[in-house]
Scaffold this motif. Structure first.
Motif, PDB file in Angstrom:
ATOM      1  N   LEU A  28     -60.885  11.947  18.297  1.00 42.30           N
ATOM      2  CA  LEU A  28     -60.293  13.186  17.800  1.00 42.30           C
ATOM      3  C   LEU A  28     -59.866  14.064  18.966  1.00 42.30           C
ATOM      4  CD1 LEU A  28     -59.647  15.201  15.492  1.00 42.30           C
ATOM      5  CD2 LEU A  28     -62.019  15.970  15.653  1.00 42.30           C
ATOM      6  N   ASP A  29     -58.631  14.542  18.891  1.00 46.78           N
ATOM      7  CA  ASP A  29     -58.103  15.494  19.855  1.00 46.78           C
ATOM      8  C   ASP A  29     -57.884  16.823  19.153  1.00 46.78           C
ATOM      9  OD1 ASP A  29     -57.737  13.672  22.108  1.00 46.78           O
ATOM     10  OD2 ASP A  29     -56.148  12.767  20.911  1.00 46.78           O
ATOM     11  N   VAL A  30     -58.289  17.911  19.799  1.00 48.64           N
ATOM     12  CA  VAL A  30     -58.041  19.256  19.289  1.00 48.64           C
ATOM     13  C   VAL A  30     -57.122  19.946  20.285  1.00 48.64           C
ATOM     14  CG1 VAL A  30     -59.052  21.470  18.641  1.00 48.64           C
ATOM     15  CG2 VAL A  30     -60.290  19.340  18.151  1.00 48.64           C
ATOM     16  N   ILE A  31     -55.938  20.301  19.800  1.00 52.53           N
ATOM     17  CA  ILE A  31     -54.943  20.953  20.639  1.00 52.53           C
ATOM     18  C   ILE A  31     -55.050  22.455  20.399  1.00 52.53           C
ATOM     19  CG2 ILE A  31     -52.496  21.115  21.219  1.00 52.53           C
ATOM     20  CD1 ILE A  31     -52.323  18.235  19.782  1.00 52.53           C
ATOM     21  N   GLU A  32     -55.429  23.172  21.429  1.00 56.91           N
ATOM     22  CA  GLU A  32     -55.660  24.615  21.327  1.00 56.91           C
ATOM     23  C   GLU A  32     -54.374  25.382  21.651  1.00 56.91           C
ATOM     24  OE1 GLU A  32     -59.460  25.888  22.987  1.00 56.91           O
ATOM     25  OE2 GLU A  32     -59.989  23.770  23.241  1.00 56.91           O
ATOM     26  N   PRO A  33     -54.340  26.679  21.363  1.00 52.60           N
ATOM     27  CA  PRO A  33     -55.441  27.515  20.904  1.00 52.60           C
ATOM     28  C   PRO A  33     -55.678  27.353  19.409  1.00 52.60           C
ATOM     29  CG  PRO A  33     -53.485  28.859  21.153  1.00 52.60           C
ATOM     30  CD  PRO A  33     -53.127  27.462  21.626  1.00 52.60           C
ATOM     31  N   CYS A  34     -56.921  27.551  19.014  1.00 51.61           N
ATOM     32  CA  CYS A  34     -57.311  27.494  17.612  1.00 51.61           C
ATOM     33  C   CYS A  34     -57.224  28.894  17.007  1.00 51.61           C
ATOM     34  CB  CYS A  34     -58.734  26.957  17.479  1.00 51.61           C
ATOM     35  SG  CYS A  34     -58.901  25.261  18.070  1.00 51.61           S
ATOM     36  N   ALA A  51     -71.132  15.814  15.639  1.00 49.23           N
ATOM     37  CA  ALA A  51     -70.425  16.163  16.878  1.00 49.23           C
ATOM     38  C   ALA A  51     -70.826  15.266  18.036  1.00 49.23           C
ATOM     39  CB  ALA A  51     -70.666  17.626  17.236  1.00 49.23           C
ATOM     40  N   ALA A  52     -72.074  14.865  18.084  1.00 49.83           N
ATOM     41  CA  ALA A  52     -72.548  14.050  19.196  1.00 49.83           C
ATOM     42  C   ALA A  52     -72.065  12.606  19.110  1.00 49.83           C
ATOM     43  CB  ALA A  52     -74.072  14.076  19.251  1.00 49.83           C
ATOM     44  N   THR A  53     -71.559  12.184  17.943  1.00 49.62           N
ATOM     45  CA  THR A  53     -71.188  10.778  17.772  1.00 49.62           C
ATOM     46  C   THR A  53     -69.691  10.527  17.802  1.00 49.62           C
ATOM     47  OG1 THR A  53     -71.155  10.924  15.361  1.00 49.62           O
ATOM     48  CG2 THR A  53     -73.268  10.370  16.402  1.00 49.62           C
ATOM     49  N   VAL A  54     -68.895  11.574  17.994  1.00 50.62           N
ATOM     50  CA  VAL A  54     -67.447  11.400  17.987  1.00 50.62           C
ATOM     51  C   VAL A  54     -66.883  11.582  19.387  1.00 50.62           C
ATOM     52  CG1 VAL A  54     -66.848  13.800  17.486  1.00 50.62           C
ATOM     53  CG2 VAL A  54     -65.344  11.978  16.698  1.00 50.62           C
ATOM     54  N   ASP A  55     -65.839  10.819  19.684  1.00 48.38           N
ATOM     55  CA  ASP A  55     -65.097  10.987  20.934  1.00 48.38           C
ATOM     56  C   ASP A  55     -64.104  12.125  20.707  1.00 48.38           C
ATOM     57  OD1 ASP A  55     -63.646  10.762  23.307  1.00 48.38           O
ATOM     58  OD2 ASP A  55     -62.472   9.051  22.572  1.00 48.38           O
ATOM     59  N   LEU A  56     -64.502  13.337  21.088  1.00 43.71           N
ATOM     60  CA  LEU A  56     -63.692  14.528  20.862  1.00 43.71           C
ATOM     61  C   LEU A  56     -63.216  15.070  22.197  1.00 43.71           C
ATOM     62  CD1 LEU A  56     -64.265  17.346  18.376  1.00 43.71           C
ATOM     63  CD2 LEU A  56     -63.836  17.932  20.749  1.00 43.71           C
ATOM     64  N   LYS A  57     -61.904  15.303  22.274  1.00 43.68           N
ATOM     65  CA  LYS A  57     -61.325  15.889  23.486  1.00 43.68           C
ATOM     66  C   LYS A  57     -60.567  17.149  23.098  1.00 43.68           C
ATOM     67  CE  LYS A  57     -60.937  11.765  26.331  1.00 43.68           C
ATOM     68  NZ  LYS A  57     -61.524  10.750  25.515  1.00 43.68           N
ATOM     69  N   ARG A  58     -60.779  18.185  23.894  1.00 47.80           N
ATOM     70  CA  ARG A  58     -60.063  19.443  23.713  1.00 47.80           C
ATOM     71  C   ARG A  58     -58.929  19.515  24.720  1.00 47.80           C
ATOM     72  NH1 ARG A  58     -64.711  23.914  23.768  1.00 47.80           N
ATOM     73  NH2 ARG A  58     -62.876  25.250  23.702  1.00 47.80           N
ATOM     74  N   HIS A  59     -57.790  20.048  24.269  1.00 41.35           N
ATOM     75  CA  HIS A  59     -56.605  20.181  25.126  1.00 41.35           C
ATOM     76  C   HIS A  59     -56.141  21.631  25.064  1.00 41.35           C
ATOM     77  CE1 HIS A  59     -56.385  15.781  25.312  1.00 41.35           C
ATOM     78  NE2 HIS A  59     -56.778  15.846  24.053  1.00 41.35           N
ATOM     79  N   SER A  60     -55.854  22.211  26.213  1.00 40.04           N
ATOM     80  CA  SER A  60     -55.560  23.640  26.295  1.00 40.04           C
ATOM     81  C   SER A  60     -54.221  24.037  25.684  1.00 40.04           C
ATOM     82  CB  SER A  60     -55.611  24.097  27.753  1.00 40.04           C
ATOM     83  OG  SER A  60     -54.634  23.397  28.518  1.00 40.04           O
TER      84      SER A  60
END
Length: 156
Positions: A28-34, A51-60
């Motif tokens: 999962l990728d989260v493209i910010e701003p939220c 949350a601890a079991t997912v490959d989550l990346k935040r992008h600015s």
């Protein structure tokens, strides 16, 4: 397979998407701003123990995300302005399934930068699905097509 949320507005939808990604084994990728304050603590709170079991990346930003994603992945935008119905689209294992903001979708800049645009057909008069519902339909079909569903426990 990856899911991506463009500037999500509703923290509960982010939490549900984290759970969806964790349970189906997709990144999962989260493209910010939220549209809400996003911190590691907020992610843990919204996603419970997933949350601890997912490959989550935040992008600015979209520009940052686009620059690092395009060389490696095809970006498939799910949109009410889509050009191709879900049932006619062929997914690839490395696709990124991109979903826009609950309140506004994605701007034209994003719409024009993706590799493909897909619509989930709805009955006449229906505007759109909840973003997590749409993501579940889309990732389910993409995993089915690419034979990438997780193996049930005990089946090898």
């Amino acid at each position: 397979m990856r899911l991506a949320l463009f500037q999500p507005d509703i923290p509960q939808n982010l939490g549900a998407t984290i759970r969806l990604a964790a349970c189906l084994g997709v990144s999962l990728d989260v493209i910010e701003p939220c549209g809400f304050p996003l911190s590691d603590a907020a992610i843990r709170r919204a996603a419970m123990d997933y949350a601890a079991t997912v490959d989550l990346k935040r992008h600015s930003s979209w520009d940052n995300y686009h620059a690092i994603t395009v060389p490696c992945h095809r970006i498939v935008l799910f949109t009410t302005r889509g050009a191709q119905p879900l049932s006619a689209f062929t997914f690839e294992p490395d696709d990124v399934l991109l979903f826009g903001r609950e309140s506004a979708g994605v701007p034209d800049e994003v719409h024009n930068a993706v590799n493909a645009r897909v619509i989930i057909p709805l009955v006449a008069g229906a505007r759109s699905l909840n973003v997590v519902t749409a993501a579940a339909i889309a990732v389910g079909e993409a995993l089915r097509q690419t034979n990438s569903f997780p193996k049930p426990p005990g089946t090898g």
